[in-house]
Design an enzyme around this catalytic site. Structure first.
Site, short mmCIF file in Angstrom:
data_model
loop_
_atom_site.label_atom_id
_atom_site.label_comp_id
_atom_site.label_asym_id
_atom_site.label_seq_id
_atom_site.Cartn_x
_atom_site.Cartn_y
_atom_site.Cartn_z
N CYS A 12 15.03 66.41 11.61
CA CYS A 12 14.13 67.08 11.98
C CYS A 12 13.36 67.26 10.94
CB CYS A 12 15.31 68.45 11.63
SG CYS A 12 16.40 68.84 12.94
N HIS A 72 11.77 75.29 9.06
CA HIS A 72 12.63 74.27 10.54
C HIS A 72 12.95 75.74 11.03
CE1 HIS A 72 14.50 72.09 12.58
NE2 HIS A 72 15.46 71.80 11.78
N ASN A 130 15.55 75.02 18.72
CA ASN A 130 15.41 73.83 17.58
C ASN A 130 15.01 72.38 18.29
OD1 ASN A 130 15.81 71.26 15.77
ND2 ASN A 130 17.78 71.99 15.22
O1 UT7 Z 1 18.12 70.99 12.51
C1 UT7 Z 1 19.52 70.72 12.06
C2 UT7 Z 1 19.64 72.18 11.24
N1 UT7 Z 1 20.52 72.30 12.51
C3 UT7 Z 1 21.17 73.42 12.17
O2 UT7 Z 1 20.93 74.23 10.88
C4 UT7 Z 1 22.28 73.86 12.42
C5 UT7 Z 1 22.87 74.92 12.51
N2 UT7 Z 1 24.65 75.49 12.09
C6 UT7 Z 1 24.41 76.64 12.84
O3 UT7 Z 1 23.13 77.00 13.21
C7 UT7 Z 1 25.52 77.01 12.84
O4 UT7 Z 1 27.03 77.04 12.48
C8 UT7 Z 1 26.22 77.10 15.00
C9 UT7 Z 1 24.34 77.92 16.01
C10 UT7 Z 1 25.47 76.12 15.38
C11 UT7 Z 1 27.34 78.20 15.05
O5 UT7 Z 1 27.54 79.47 14.41
P1 UT7 Z 1 28.70 79.51 14.17
O6 UT7 Z 1 27.88 81.07 13.87
O7 UT7 Z 1 28.15 79.01 12.75
O8 UT7 Z 1 29.34 79.73 15.28
P2 UT7 Z 1 30.86 78.50 14.49
O9 UT7 Z 1 30.37 76.92 15.36
O10 UT7 Z 1 31.26 79.05 13.69
O11 UT7 Z 1 31.95 79.28 16.12
C12 UT7 Z 1 32.76 80.17 16.28
C13 UT7 Z 1 32.91 79.68 17.42
C14 UT7 Z 1 33.51 78.88 18.48
O12 UT7 Z 1 35.62 79.46 18.61
P3 UT7 Z 1 36.10 79.98 17.89
O13 UT7 Z 1 36.58 78.57 17.55
O14 UT7 Z 1 36.29 80.90 16.81
O15 UT7 Z 1 37.12 80.22 19.05
C15 UT7 Z 1 33.52 78.01 18.86
O16 UT7 Z 1 34.19 77.92 19.51
O17 UT7 Z 1 31.80 80.20 18.57
C16 UT7 Z 1 31.92 79.13 20.55
N3 UT7 Z 1 31.31 78.98 20.18
C17 UT7 Z 1 31.05 78.98 20.96
N4 UT7 Z 1 30.61 80.43 22.17
C18 UT7 Z 1 30.28 80.77 23.18
C19 UT7 Z 1 30.48 77.66 19.99
N5 UT7 Z 1 29.48 77.43 20.57
C20 UT7 Z 1 29.76 78.64 21.86
C21 UT7 Z 1 28.56 78.97 22.84
N6 UT7 Z 1 28.96 80.30 23.59
N7 UT7 Z 1 27.20 77.99 22.82
#
Ligand code: UT7
Length: 329
Positions: free
Chosen positions: A116, A256, A286
């Site tokens: 990215c 970004h 993204n």
């Molecule tokens: O371009 C390179 C840079 N990339 C980034 O900067 C991405 C950085 N990361 C993020 O933007 C965030 O971490 C995410 C958007 C990817 C995820 O958000 P989060 O608030 O960190 O969520 P999480 O990964 O902690 O997941 C929370 C929950 C999980 O469930 P449990 O384990 O708490 O029961 C996931 O399984 O959300 C669940 N989950 C979803 N639920 C519904 C993960 N993806 C989804 C989804 N729909 N698409």
């Protein structure tokens, strides 16, 4: 030796495919909701390229728009740098395919791999070639077709990404300071938090491992988020200091476009109001190397800054990699 030959961005362009995929469309593919995607990321929809539309097509369209904006002919381009992690094929480079598609017959061409962060790595590389006097006119493209490397069964990642391309023409412009300062950084020790494990020489895709989809994106979202905020805030502070300017002097911040919460965290830590940040991830998701390039082009076309004003770009991606620049428009 520090050269006096500055490099300015003299034109920009961008392109996104026509097909829109909304969060509601994704609800039919994986176990997710519009509410989850929008509240966690800010994304509402993204664009998806057709099977017949490789990355070089997206890139060439963005390049044509940038050439038109800069008022230059393809023959004037000395160098094409295409930043991408979704090349048309391993070789020839995507930049070579772009060369043919736009008729830049006099250009040397290569691809750049910094995920990215690739577009800003490319802009700084172009600046160096211009500063040394090696080349006069450089086309830098950030282009990615992430739909081709996403695991469409993985809700953790498939909701985040989209396809697109952005491009900039760089040249010395008399009387302009152009790119004032750039900081670039990398940390290969953290490669595994955001990577594609297979499909390369370390782990070719074979009949035995194909079912595990090794050539698709794997990301530890929380870790990536944490490092993204820290690296982009640190790089931003350093580059402002290098340029000898304060955040108050920057007309527009172009980060970004991965997650609205990341951008809000950066704004908060730098104590800058969100109105001065360009955000278009709600429309495109993204798009990796393309994201900051598309945001730059759209911000310029919206008239968010004028000639002579200062803008600030900051990126972060797999590698890990990050970069930040202060540029006089
Ligand atoms: O371009 C390179 C840079 N990339 C980034 O900067 C991405 C950085 N990361 C993020 O933007 C965030 O971490 C995410 C958007 C990817 C995820 O958000 P989060 O608030 O960190 O969520 P999480 O990964 O902690 O997941 C929370 C929950 C999980 O469930 P449990 O384990 O708490 O029961 C996931 O399984 O959300 C669940 N989950 C979803 N639920 C519904 C993960 N993806 C989804 C989804 N729909 N698409």
């Amino acid at each position: 030796m520090k050269s006096d030959r500055t490099a300015s961005i003299i034109g920009t362009g961008s392109y996104v495919p026509e097909k829109v995929m909304t969060n509601a469309d994704l609800e039919k593919i994986v176990d997710t909701t519009d509410e989850w995607i929008h509240s966690r990321t800010g994304i509402r929809e993204r664009r998806i390229a057709g099977l017949e539309q490789p990355t070089s097509d997206l890139a060439a369209n963005a390049a044509k728009a940038a050439m038109e904006n800069a008022g230059i002919k393809p023959e004037e381009i000395d160098l094409i740098i295409c930043a991408t992690v979704t090349p048309d094929m391993f070789f020839p480079s995507t930049a070579c395919f772009v060369q043919t598609k736009i008729g830049a017959v006099n250009a040397a061409c290569f691809d750049l791999s910094a995920a990215c962060s690739g577009f800003l790595f490319g802009v700084e590389t172009a600046r160096q070639f211009i500063a040394t006097g090696t080349y006069n006119t450089v086309l830098v493209i950030g282009a990615d077709k992430l739909s081709s490397i996403v695991d469409w069964d993985d809700r953790n990642t498939c909701v985040l990404f989209g396809d697109g391309a952005g491009a900039a023409i760089l040249r010395h412009r008399e009387g302009s300071r152009g790119i004032l300062a750039t900081r670039m950084g990398s940390n290969g020790n953290l490669a595994e938090i955001l990577h594609i494990p297979g499909g390369g020489s370390a782990c070719p895709v074979t009949a035995d491992n194909a079912s595990q989809k090794p050539a698709t994106i794997r990301m530890n979202g929380r870790e990536t988020y944490k490092h993204a905020v820290t690296a982009m805030v640190d790089a931003s502070k350093q580059v402002l200091e290098d340029a000898g300017v304060t955040a108050d002097e920057i007309t527009c911040f172009i980060p970004h476009q991965a997650n609205l919460r990341i951008i809000e965290a950066i704004a908060g830590r730098l104590d800058i109001p969100m109105e001065r940040f360009m955000v278009n991830l709600d429309l495109y998701g993204n798009t990796s190397a393309a994201a900051v390039a598309i945001a730059l082009d759209e911000a310029a076309r919206q008239g968010r800054f004028k000639r002579g004003e200062l803008i600030h770009l900051v990126v972060f991606g797999g590698g890990l990699t990050w970069a930040s620049s202060v540029i006089e428009w």
